[in-house]
Scaffold this active site. Structure first.
Site, PDB file in Angstrom:
ATOM      1  N   THR A   9       8.162   8.294   4.482  1.00  0.00           N
ATOM      2  CA  THR A   9       8.987   8.635   3.324  1.00  0.00           C
ATOM      3  C   THR A   9       8.498   7.870   2.102  1.00  0.00           C
ATOM      4  OG1 THR A   9      10.677   6.914   3.634  1.00  0.00           O
ATOM      5  CG2 THR A   9      10.960   8.972   4.868  1.00  0.00           C
ATOM      6  N   GLY A  10       8.733   8.436   0.931  1.00  0.00           N
ATOM      7  CA  GLY A  10       8.274   7.792  -0.295  1.00  0.00           C
ATOM      8  C   GLY A  10       6.775   7.663  -0.344  1.00  0.00           C
ATOM      9  N   GLY A  14       2.584   4.319  -4.559  1.00  0.00           N
ATOM     10  CA  GLY A  14       2.715   2.941  -4.100  1.00  0.00           C
ATOM     11  C   GLY A  14       2.343   2.695  -2.659  1.00  0.00           C
ATOM     12  N   TYR A 165      19.021  -4.943  -5.456  1.00  0.00           N
ATOM     13  CA  TYR A 165      17.809  -4.674  -4.675  1.00  0.00           C
ATOM     14  C   TYR A 165      17.765  -5.568  -3.431  1.00  0.00           C
ATOM     15  CZ  TYR A 165      12.900  -4.269  -3.401  1.00  0.00           C
ATOM     16  OH  TYR A 165      11.734  -4.067  -2.702  1.00  0.00           O
TER      17      TYR A 165
END
Length: 275
Positions: A9-10, A14, A165
């Site tokens: 995922t993602g 990055g 975060y």
């Protein structure tokens, strides 16, 4: 593990993109995930040039939208007969407070509730693998959480970007430990990791100017946990630089783990009966 099927995922930017690229180059069949279809197709084309396992599949879903996560899971279950590895990498850092359509603070929703929901929904596919692995990208930021203001969750009206975060990554670690216990006796393991301080959009937003490593370097522990025989059967552990280490003392608190789990159950509509 020969030619495993791995969802990252993602993976259109990055660490996630570097993870997917490294796995694909090593011959794994990779499924890409992102929320921007145009960007996702670009990465898909680029990875197809070097992928030993062929052209990666691509699935689109916004992690702040539970309905899209559910649709994503339904699509995957219809496309595939099994899933060998789920790498929960999608994440966000929000300098300012934003909430989802459900009124949940965005960082908590994307970084914790998203992986919690998707993992539960994909367990039927993972159980069809002979030895499936769930790998969740957490962060050493979780160590900054020395207590939880339960009254401030899940909307976090008293908002601090770094605290939000750190808490979301703490929740990921706690989730991994609870999940691993619940999966004892199955063919599925669950571990989490700190990837290092990586040069990504997230780190540049959260801590501009800090010394970083490359996304390719940051992806190494995720790739290792996904494929290495050295960690076969190992579950409920936290890793840094391909080494098992101890996470924060608070992350081992069963009461805290249970409260975060029950909150996620209530907010996602998933329960232990789904395991």
């Amino acid at each position: 593990m020969a030619e495993p099927l791995i969802l990252v995922t993602g993976s259109t930017d990055g660490i996630g993109r570097a993870t997917a690229a490294g796995l694909a180059a090593g011959g794994a069949e990779v499924i890409l995930h992102g929320r921007n279809e145009k960007k996702g197709k670009k990465v898909q084309r680029e990875l197809a040039q070097t992928a030993g396992g062929g052209r990666p599949d691509l699935i689109i879903a916004d992690y702040s939208r539970p309905d899209q996560i559910r649709r994503m899971a339904t699509d995957l279950i219809s496309r595939y007969s099994r899933l060998d590895v789920l790498i929960n990498d999608a994440g966000t850092f929000q300098k300012n407070r934003h909430v989802t359509e459900d009124g949940i603070e965005m960082t908590f929703a994307v970084n914790y509730l998203g992986p919690f929901l998707l993992t539960h929904l994909l367990l039927p596919l993972l159980r069809k693998s002979s030895a499936a692995r769930i790998v969740t990208v957490a962060s050493s930021a979780h160590e900054d959480v020395d207590g939880i203001d339960w009254d401030n969750l899940p909307g976090e009206p008293a908002y601090d970007a770094w605290d939000a975060y750190s808490l979301s990554k703490f929740a990921d670690v706690a989730f991994t430990y609870s999940l691993a216990r619940n999966l004892v006796g199955t063919s599925v393991t669950a571990d989490c990791l700190h990837p290092g301080v990586v040069n990504t959009k997230l780190s540049r937003s959260a801590a501009p100017g800090i010394a970083t490593i490359t996304p390719e370097e940051g992806a190494q522990t995720s790739i290792w946990l996904a494929r290495s025989p050295d960690v076969a059967g190992i579950s409920g552990r936290y890793f840094d630089n391909r080494r098992q280490i101890r996470s924060s003392d608070l992350s081992y608190d069963r009461g805290v783990q249970e409260r975060l789990w029950k909150m996620a159950e209530a907010l996602t509509g998933m329960g232990r009966n789904e395991l």
